[in-house]
Each structure stands twice: as C-alpha cells, then as structure tokens.
Design an enzyme around this catalytic site. Structure first.
Site, PDB file in Angstrom:
ATOM      1  N   HIS A   1      43.227  59.057  22.960  1.00  0.00           N
ATOM      2  CA  HIS A   1      44.106  58.451  21.943  1.00  0.00           C
ATOM      3  C   HIS A   1      43.408  58.524  20.585  1.00  0.00           C
ATOM      4  CE1 HIS A   1      45.872  55.756  25.319  1.00  0.00           C
ATOM      5  NE2 HIS A   1      46.762  56.663  24.999  1.00  0.00           N
TER       6      HIS A   1
ATOM      7  N   CYS B   1      42.071  48.699  21.997  1.00  0.00           N
ATOM      8  CA  CYS B   1      43.080  49.052  23.011  1.00  0.00           C
ATOM      9  C   CYS B   1      43.750  47.805  23.559  1.00  0.00           C
ATOM     10  CB  CYS B   1      42.453  49.761  24.199  1.00  0.00           C
ATOM     11  SG  CYS B   1      41.565  51.254  23.805  1.00  0.00           S
TER      12      CYS B   1
ATOM     13  N   GLU C   1      52.629  57.217  23.165  1.00  0.00           N
ATOM     14  CA  GLU C   1      51.572  56.294  23.599  1.00  0.00           C
ATOM     15  C   GLU C   1      51.492  55.060  22.697  1.00  0.00           C
ATOM     16  OE1 GLU C   1      49.073  56.991  26.302  1.00  0.00           O
ATOM     17  OE2 GLU C   1      50.585  58.416  26.958  1.00  0.00           O
TER      18      GLU C   1
HETATM   19  O1  SUG Z   1      45.525  55.043  29.313  1.00  0.00           O
HETATM   20  N1  SUG Z   1      42.914  53.566  31.086  1.00  0.00           N
HETATM   21  C1  SUG Z   1      43.752  53.591  29.895  1.00  0.00           C
HETATM   22  C2  SUG Z   1      42.965  53.172  28.684  1.00  0.00           C
HETATM   23  C3  SUG Z   1      43.854  52.964  27.507  1.00  0.00           C
HETATM   24  C4  SUG Z   1      43.105  52.768  26.261  1.00  0.00           C
HETATM   25  N2  SUG Z   1      43.995  52.505  25.203  1.00  0.00           N
HETATM   26  C5  SUG Z   1      43.825  52.908  23.933  1.00  0.00           C
HETATM   27  N3  SUG Z   1      42.943  53.799  23.612  1.00  0.00           N
HETATM   28  N4  SUG Z   1      44.627  52.429  23.067  1.00  0.00           N
HETATM   29  C6  SUG Z   1      44.368  54.965  29.702  1.00  0.00           C
HETATM   30  O2  SUG Z   1      43.667  55.969  29.919  1.00  0.00           O
HETATM   31  C7  SUG Z   1      42.507  53.695  33.469  1.00  0.00           C
HETATM   32  C8  SUG Z   1      43.211  53.243  34.708  1.00  0.00           C
HETATM   33  C9  SUG Z   1      42.615  53.649  36.011  1.00  0.00           C
HETATM   34  O3  SUG Z   1      41.973  54.705  36.074  1.00  0.00           O
HETATM   35  O4  SUG Z   1      42.814  52.903  36.946  1.00  0.00           O
HETATM   36  C10 SUG Z   1      43.445  53.675  32.290  1.00  0.00           C
HETATM   37  O5  SUG Z   1      44.650  53.778  32.470  1.00  0.00           O
END
Ligand code: SUG
Length: 415
Positions: A230, A347, A162
């Site tokens: 994460h 993020c 990730e």
């Molecule tokens: O991977 N949300 C992302 C958020 C990422 C956050 N990044 C960090 N913590 N670095 C994920 O869960 C939601 C997309 C949706 O449901 O359409 C999403 O992918």
C-alpha cells in the site's frame, strides 16, 4: 467544528498469522506462528490512549463477525466442511486495518458539502474481499446523519480499491478545502498492485471532487516489489506536509510539481534512499506513522517501536525533528502483533474529518470507555492462537462470544 478523528479498528479476537497476504512480507514471514489476540487488542487500545492524551479526537471500529459464515454460505460451504484455506480466509481479523475500510473525502472537498466515504472492495485478497459488507453496515451506523455524510457502496470488481491506504489529502487546515491525491498501482514485480487506477477515478467522481484539485499518482513498481503493498507504507501526508520515501512514486517530480502548483507553501519531506533504503523503510514502517497536528501547534509522528530500533531510521528521524520544521516530535508506540501481519499505526486507523458531534457517539471513545473495552478484551479475547487452533470449533465459538461481549458493552448488538 470540523476535526480530524482517528477511527481505530479494534483488533478482533480471531487475530492470527495465516500468511494470507501475498506481497506483504511481514505476514508471509510470520505465517504459521502463534498469535496473541489479547495482547494485540490491548496494544491497539494503548495506541488509542496515546492519541487521546495528545489531545486528539478518537473513534473506534468494531471487529467483524468471524468466522464469516455468510461468506462461506455464498461459496456453498460452512466452517465444518470448508478446507483449511477457506477457513483461514473466513476467520481473518483483517478489518482491524481501518485504513483499508474506506476512502474519505471531507465536506470541504466535495460538491455537495458533505463528507463522502466509499467502502473499499479489497478484491485482490480473498480474506479481505468479504470485509466490505460489514464495513458498509458499520459506516452506515457510525455516520448515519444524511445531512453530513454520504456512504457509497464499493466500486465494482475487477477494479481493486484499498481505501485510504492509497489516498492522501493535503490542505492548510483539516477544515479547509484540500487537495486529494489518489495513488494507484500498475505493477509490482512479483507482487500484485492492489489499487486500480479506474477504482481511484471512480471514487473521485463519486465523491464529487473538483478535478482541478485532484491528483492521480502511480505507486512505484519498485516499492511494491520491495513489499510496499500500500502507498501508506512509503508515504504519509497531513495538512501542509507530505512525508515520503524517494522511491514511493513512479514519477515523484510530476506529483510534487502538481502539489506545489496547487499549494505553493507545501512542505515535501522526502527521505532519500541513500539514508533509508526501501528495505529499511518497509521493515521499520517509519512511513506507516500517524502524522498528526497537535492542538497547540506543530505535528507529531506516531510511529512503530520498530522505527526506533532501526539505527539508520531513528537517526534520520532525530535529525528531522532537530531541524525545527513542522514535525516536532516522535511518539513510538508498541503495536508488534499488528506489525507482524504488516499493519503499522497508520494501517490501524481511518481518518475522518468531521464534527465529532455528528458521529454516532457509540463509535467515539474517551479514556473511561477504553478502560471498559480493555476489561472486556482482557476477559474474553483468546490469549493465543496456534496454527492448528484455526480448525477448532471451540475457538470459533470463543471468538464469536468475545465479540458479542464487546458489542453488548458498547450497546452495538445491532451490528
Ligand atoms: O492487507 N495484512 C494486511 C495489512 C494491511 C495493512 N494496511 C495498510 N497498509 N493500510 C494486508 O496485507 C495479513 C493477514 C494474514 O496473513 O492473516 C493481512 O491481511
């Protein structure tokens, strides 16, 4: 001159709430609601402006081409024929969360003295698993100078990676040799542990890191089960400071002892669960902050507005700042649209320690360029996307045209 540059993902015109991320409570909670892509992108651009005004170097990453027809073709289909689930997966604007684009080891840490970036494979979630190809293409453009950068292809599946969201770096100063910490998951109750230990180990090897200065720590299953999909939802590090929740790591004492052995004057700011519960930490995203070193000394925490609105969280933070420790100021930013999909200020950015002069200038921004990007967003980004719009060929065409206008402005049509 090596500097920390924050590369923020510009929120793409397809930003929507399809609820694709199991284990990400905000995304699940908001599934099916109306999104506001224009507002989302403007919020992200305003955050970049805050960074620039603090005196920090700022870069951008571009929205990916959506819908991802190439991915659908690999699956033997296209937008017209695909079912709703596949369509949503092909349309996701998830590349906005640049912290998941790659893992970065700056030049002072690597055997060959170049900055190494490994593109994340993001294999755990279908909508994220097809990001890597365009991320790889983009990083090859932005960091094209082989004297300074090495770009690695993603670690092969099934080992989930990730990117920087599960990686921390501690050092005396950004331009000096650091300690890199890889945080992997083993289990997370009902939710998947997205970062595989084998992927972390592979990235450390690929980057030529000194094993004596590389630590591996397990994410606490309790944190993942509570919604910390994460590590950057429960911990953040910058230079000599580690700011983490008490329940972030499976064996915190072991990690802290390892860090203190390598960096005796490290400052570990641990927030006890008795002051801020895991639930409050995840709802307010106080750790998903950009912990940044200010040009005139001290550090600031750039955190989501939601952290200010939680009384327990905010009073703890105010006490932290009053202590006269390294964290001197709190800078709340409004990134509500991204937050609603589980993505906070941290993020949205990938940290790259490099000399800005070695980066392709098309990926660097100042306030003037932000003005011009804002004008494109205001003109071309959809104002709102309702759940049923995801099935509309008109929306698909609008999304592509909007991105294309941005690429033309930035002279990046080649991407
Ligand atoms: O991977 N949300 C992302 C958020 C990422 C956050 N990044 C960090 N913590 N670095 C994920 O869960 C939601 C997309 C949706 O449901 O359409 C999403 O992918």
């Amino acid at each position: 001159m090596l500097t920390e540059i924050n590369f923020d993902g510009i929120v793409g015109p397809s930003h929507n709430f399809a609820g694709l991320s199991f284990g990400n409570l905000a995304a699940t909670h908001n599934a099916g609601t109306t999104s506001y892509p224009r507002e989302a992108a403007l919020q992200g651009l305003a955050k970049m402006r805050v960074n620039i005004r603090l005196g920090l170097a700022q870069g951008i990453f571009l929205p990916h081409d959506r819908p991802d027809d190439r991915w659908l073709a690999q699956l033997g289909t296209d937008m017209a024929r695909a079912d709703r689930a596949l369509r949503a997966n092909a349309l996701s604007a998830s590349p906005m969360w640049a912290a998941n684009a790659a893992t970065v080891s700056p030049a002072p840490d690597t055997a060959d003295g170049r900055c190494h970036l490994t593109v994340a494979n993001l294999v755990t979630m279908p909508h994220r698993s097809h990001e890597w190809a365009q991320t790889l293409a983009q990083l090859r453009l932005a960091f094209a100078d082989p004297n300074h950068f090495v770009i690695h292809e993603p670690v092969p599946p099934p080992f989930g990676d990730e990117g920087a969201a599960n990686h921390m770096r501690l050092c005396r100063a950004h331009g000096e040799q650091g300690i890199e910490v890889f945080v992997y998951g083993e289990s997370g109750g009902p939710f998947p542990a997205r970062q595989h230990r084998e992927a972390s180990a592979a990235v450390a090897r690929l980057h030529g890191l000194d094993p004596a200065r590389t630590l591996f720590a397990q994410q606490s299953p309790e944190a993942i089960a509570a919604g910390a999909f994460h590590n950057d939802v429960v911990a953040v590090a910058n230079e000599m400071v580690l700011f983490a929740h008490e329940l972030a790591f499976a064996e915190p004492a072991k990690l802290y002892e390892g860090l203190q052995r390598l960096l005796p004057d490290i400052e570990i700011v641990e927030v006890p669960a008795s002051a801020v519960s895991l639930e409050d930490a995840i709802a307010s995203y106080l750790f998903n902050a950009q912990l940044v070193s200010l040009p005139d000394g001290g550090m600031a925490l750039i955190l989501p507005e939601e952290a200010r609105q939680n009384a327990r969280v905010w009073s703890w933070l105010e006490q932290l700042v009053a202590r006269n420790g390294p964290i001197r100021s709190l800078v709340p930013v409004e990134v509500r649209q991204s937050m609603a999909n589980g993505g906070g200020p941290a993020c949205l950015r990938l940290r790259v320690v490099a000399d800005p002069a070695t980066v392709d200038p098309r990926f660097m921004v100042d306030e003037d360029k932000l003005d011009r990007i804002e004008a494109i967003v205001a003109r071309h980004w959809p104002q709102m996307i309702m759940a049923h719009d995801l099935d509309s060929p008109v929306l698909w065409a609008d999304i592509r045209a909007a991105r294309s206008a941005l690429l033309t402005l930035l002279d990046l049509d080649c991407f």
